[in-house]
Scaffold this motif. Structure first.
Motif, PDB file in Angstrom:
ATOM      1  N   ILE A   1       0.636  -1.340  -0.086  1.00 17.42           N
ATOM      2  CA  ILE A   1       0.121  -0.200   0.278  1.00 17.42           C
ATOM      3  C   ILE A   1       0.940   1.167   0.105  1.00 17.42           C
ATOM      4  O   ILE A   1       0.183   2.387   0.194  1.00 17.42           O
ATOM      5  CB  ILE A   1      -1.026   0.117   1.201  1.00 17.42           C
ATOM      6  N   ASP A   2       2.074   1.010  -0.464  1.00 12.85           N
ATOM      7  CA  ASP A   2       3.010   2.342  -0.430  1.00 12.85           C
ATOM      8  C   ASP A   2       3.040   3.075   0.589  1.00 12.85           C
ATOM      9  O   ASP A   2       2.803   4.177   0.869  1.00 12.85           O
ATOM     10  CB  ASP A   2       2.749   3.069  -1.640  1.00 12.85           C
TER      11      ASP A   2
ATOM     12  N   PRO B   1      -3.491   4.783  11.522  1.00 12.51           N
ATOM     13  CA  PRO B   1      -2.296   4.058  11.761  1.00 12.51           C
ATOM     14  C   PRO B   1      -1.327   3.906  10.783  1.00 12.51           C
ATOM     15  O   PRO B   1      -0.091   3.528  11.226  1.00 12.51           O
ATOM     16  CB  PRO B   1      -2.979   2.871  12.322  1.00 12.51           C
ATOM     17  N   VAL B   2      -1.602   3.951   9.413  1.00 11.92           N
ATOM     18  CA  VAL B   2      -0.801   3.896   8.364  1.00 11.92           C
ATOM     19  C   VAL B   2      -0.465   5.344   7.422  1.00 11.92           C
ATOM     20  O   VAL B   2      -1.554   5.745   7.477  1.00 11.92           O
ATOM     21  CB  VAL B   2      -0.652   2.700   7.394  1.00 11.92           C
ATOM     22  N   GLU B   3       0.314   5.599   6.894  1.00 16.20           N
ATOM     23  CA  GLU B   3       0.606   6.677   6.104  1.00 16.20           C
ATOM     24  C   GLU B   3       0.062   6.321   4.534  1.00 16.20           C
ATOM     25  O   GLU B   3      -0.246   5.127   4.270  1.00 16.20           O
ATOM     26  CB  GLU B   3       1.783   7.291   6.060  1.00 16.20           C
TER      27      GLU B   3
ATOM     28  N   GLU C   1       5.614   3.018   2.943  1.00  9.49           N
ATOM     29  CA  GLU C   1       6.979   3.485   3.128  1.00  9.49           C
ATOM     30  C   GLU C   1       7.472   3.043   4.365  1.00  9.49           C
ATOM     31  O   GLU C   1       8.614   3.631   4.874  1.00  9.49           O
ATOM     32  CB  GLU C   1       7.135   4.572   2.550  1.00  9.49           C
ATOM     33  N   ARG C   2       6.950   2.174   5.262  1.00 14.23           N
ATOM     34  CA  ARG C   2       7.346   1.734   6.642  1.00 14.23           C
ATOM     35  C   ARG C   2       8.924   1.270   6.289  1.00 14.23           C
ATOM     36  O   ARG C   2       9.594   1.121   7.106  1.00 14.23           O
ATOM     37  CB  ARG C   2       6.518   1.293   7.384  1.00 14.23           C
TER      38      ARG C   2
ATOM     39  N   HIS D   1      -6.088   3.352  -0.005  1.00 13.40           N
ATOM     40  CA  HIS D   1      -4.483   3.396   0.437  1.00 13.40           C
ATOM     41  C   HIS D   1      -3.867   3.607  -1.023  1.00 13.40           C
ATOM     42  O   HIS D   1      -3.221   2.960  -1.579  1.00 13.40           O
ATOM     43  CB  HIS D   1      -3.855   2.155   0.731  1.00 13.40           C
ATOM     44  N   VAL D   2      -3.972   4.857  -1.103  1.00  5.89           N
ATOM     45  CA  VAL D   2      -3.291   5.533  -2.567  1.00  5.89           C
ATOM     46  C   VAL D   2      -1.877   5.836  -2.505  1.00  5.89           C
ATOM     47  O   VAL D   2      -1.155   5.887  -3.511  1.00  5.89           O
ATOM     48  CB  VAL D   2      -3.800   7.011  -2.654  1.00  5.89           C
ATOM     49  N   GLY D   3      -1.248   5.588  -1.312  1.00  8.21           N
ATOM     50  CA  GLY D   3       0.321   5.335  -1.358  1.00  8.21           C
ATOM     51  C   GLY D   3       0.819   6.755  -1.056  1.00  8.21           C
ATOM     52  O   GLY D   3       0.158   7.986  -1.286  1.00  8.21           O
ATOM     53  N   LYS D   4       1.941   6.871  -0.333  1.00  7.80           N
ATOM     54  CA  LYS D   4       2.428   8.051   0.163  1.00  7.80           C
ATOM     55  C   LYS D   4       3.164   8.814  -1.184  1.00  7.80           C
ATOM     56  O   LYS D   4       3.093  10.081  -1.003  1.00  7.80           O
ATOM     57  CB  LYS D   4       3.906   7.828   0.878  1.00  7.80           C
ATOM     58  N   MET D   5       3.495   8.395  -2.095  1.00  4.71           N
ATOM     59  CA  MET D   5       4.052   8.999  -3.385  1.00  4.71           C
ATOM     60  C   MET D   5       2.673   9.821  -3.903  1.00  4.71           C
ATOM     61  O   MET D   5       2.958  10.984  -4.519  1.00  4.71           O
ATOM     62  CB  MET D   5       4.528   8.332  -4.237  1.00  4.71           C
ATOM     63  N   ASN D   6       1.559   9.275  -4.184  1.00  2.00           N
ATOM     64  CA  ASN D   6       0.476   9.936  -4.749  1.00  2.00           C
ATOM     65  C   ASN D   6      -0.028  10.784  -3.593  1.00  2.00           C
ATOM     66  O   ASN D   6      -0.655  12.015  -3.964  1.00  2.00           O
ATOM     67  CB  ASN D   6      -0.635   8.694  -4.856  1.00  2.00           C
TER      68      ASN D   6
ATOM     69  N   PHE E   1       1.544  -1.328  -6.456  1.00  2.00           N
ATOM     70  CA  PHE E   1       2.759  -0.700  -5.965  1.00  2.00           C
ATOM     71  C   PHE E   1       3.709  -2.028  -5.977  1.00  2.00           C
ATOM     72  O   PHE E   1       3.321  -3.045  -5.777  1.00  2.00           O
ATOM     73  CB  PHE E   1       2.841  -0.176  -4.634  1.00  2.00           C
TER      74      PHE E   1
ATOM     75  N   LEU F   1      -6.040  -0.351  -3.000  1.00  2.00           N
ATOM     76  CA  LEU F   1      -5.552   1.114  -3.371  1.00  2.00           C
ATOM     77  C   LEU F   1      -6.642   2.128  -3.753  1.00  2.00           C
ATOM     78  O   LEU F   1      -6.359   3.219  -4.047  1.00  2.00           O
ATOM     79  CB  LEU F   1      -4.609   0.713  -4.527  1.00  2.00           C
TER      80      LEU F   1
ATOM     81  N   LYS G   1       1.755  12.809  -1.897  1.00  2.00           N
ATOM     82  CA  LYS G   1       2.651  13.991  -2.205  1.00  2.00           C
ATOM     83  C   LYS G   1       2.149  14.734  -3.405  1.00  2.00           C
ATOM     84  O   LYS G   1       2.071  15.860  -3.357  1.00  2.00           O
ATOM     85  CB  LYS G   1       4.070  13.430  -2.362  1.00  2.00           C
TER      86      LYS G   1
END
Lengths: 239, 121
Positions: A74-75, B38-40, A77-78, B106-111, A109, B103, B113
């Motif tokens: 899920i990206d 709890p998660v980024e 990034e941990r 959870h689109v992801g940290k890069m998205n 990802f 997803l 940004k």
């Protein structure tokens, strides 16, 4: 007038130096590239067929490998953060990272790291044997004392897994957290992942999760860039 | 006299239009929420849930105060699979299941940004 003379001299000198250095670089680089190509041929990259683990050279005491359940990432990034913290990786570099890939308009990802290939082109390319493959467990390591920072291994690696660490003046990359393994711990990224994406283990242990995942014949397993025939030890499959 | 009436009508029209715009504004409905706990790398869009009434979720399922949801103990995937928080609708019947399509949220940290950069412009 003097100034003018100096200028022309400078320009002439500059041209001379550039031409000279280019000649030197090309004369050094050509045999280097040729030797890499020879080494590749000698070690048989791209020629071996059949089951890799039946080859005597690749029968390790611990056959460490990683299975990545690619549809679970899920990206968050941990893993990247844990890796940076554990090994003091500078912010602009990485030992592991997450890529975003698109397949038939379906985005996902993809975590990548050093694949600790059985036919590692970086090991073949290294002129000082700083990059080496450990006989006991197949982990590819770089000896920073032997590394001269020529970056040929970076060129040789098809997976872009290496970087030049300015702080230690040597090439650095993922070590499968070998010092942690020696203490009986799991790699930092595996421990940090909240989604159970990365599974690490010993293929020689038939009860290990990695062995079971790779011998579940209902799911297909893939490696990245199979066309380069490096036999990576990181496998991808769906959960 | 006609001129004044025309002016009055046009002003009234403008005021009504701007009120309408305000009502449709994201901020009015909570806008975009980017979760770091709890998660980024998680995004919630109020806009995508605009077919619901505010009271459908607030305050029974999610507290309305900013940041309240992220602090909740049952804001985990395990609890959601058991029907808590997001899972009370995302159960596979009412809306897509939390066990699938990770997803979408959870689109992801890069998205994240990218989204933040777009919002900052």
């Amino acid at each position: 007038m003097n100034n003018d003379n100096n200028k022309t001299l400078n320009r002439r000198n500059f041209l001379k130096i550039t031409a000279g250095s280019l000649t030197i670089i090309s004369s050094v680089a050509t045999p280097l590239i040729a030797s890499i190509a020879q080494g590749v041929e000698k070690k048989g990259i791209g020629k071996v067929e059949g089951k890799i683990h039946e080859i005597k050279e690749f029968k390790y005491k611990h056959s460490y490998c990683m299975v990545i359940l690619e549809d679970r990432c899920i990206d968050c990034e941990r893993c990247m953060e844990a890796c940076r913290k554990t090994w003091n990786v500078p912010d602009e570099h990485y030992r592991t990272r997450i890529l975003e890939v698109e397949n038939h308009k379906h985005k996902s990802f993809l975590p990548v790291l050093c694949f600790h290939c059985d036919f590692a082109p970086c090991v073949v390319a290294c002129p000082t044997q700083a990059s080496h493959k450990r006989k006991e467990d197949g982990i590819v390591l770089v000896d920073p004392d032997k590394c001269i920072g020529c970056k040929v291994c970076m060129l040789a690696c098809p997976y872009d897994a290496r970087y030049y660490n300015e702080e230690i003046h040597a090439i650095d990359k993922c070590t499968f957290c070998q010092p942690r393994l020696a203490k009986g711990l799991k790699p930092a990224c595996v421990e940090a992942c909240p989604a159970h994406v990365r599974i690490f283990g010993d293929l020689n242990d038939h009860n290990s999760e990695v062995y079971k995942l790779l011998h579940d014949y209902e799911k297909s397993i893939r490696v990245l860039k199979p066309e380069v025939h490096t036999k990576p030890r990181v496998y991808y499959r769906k959960s | 006299m006609k001129k004044y009436i025309l002016l009055l009508v046009s002003i009234l029209f403008c005021v009504l239009l701007s009120m309408n715009c305000l009502a449709a504004d994201d901020d009015e409905s909570g806008g975009l929420i980017i979760f770091e706990k709890p998660v980024e790398g998680v995004v919630f869009e109020h806009k995508l849930h605009s077919d619901l009434d505010c009271s459908d979720c607030h305050d029974d399922i999610f507290p309305q105060e900013a940041g309240g949801t992220a602090e909740a103990k049952d804001f985990t995937m395990k609890a959601m699979e058991e029907g808590e928080t997001c899972g009370s609708c995302h159960d596979g019947d009412t809306a897509f299941s939390v066990k699938k399509d990770c997803l979408k949220c959870h689109v992801g940290k890069m998205n994240i940004k990218k989204i933040e950069a777009e919002a900052g412009e």
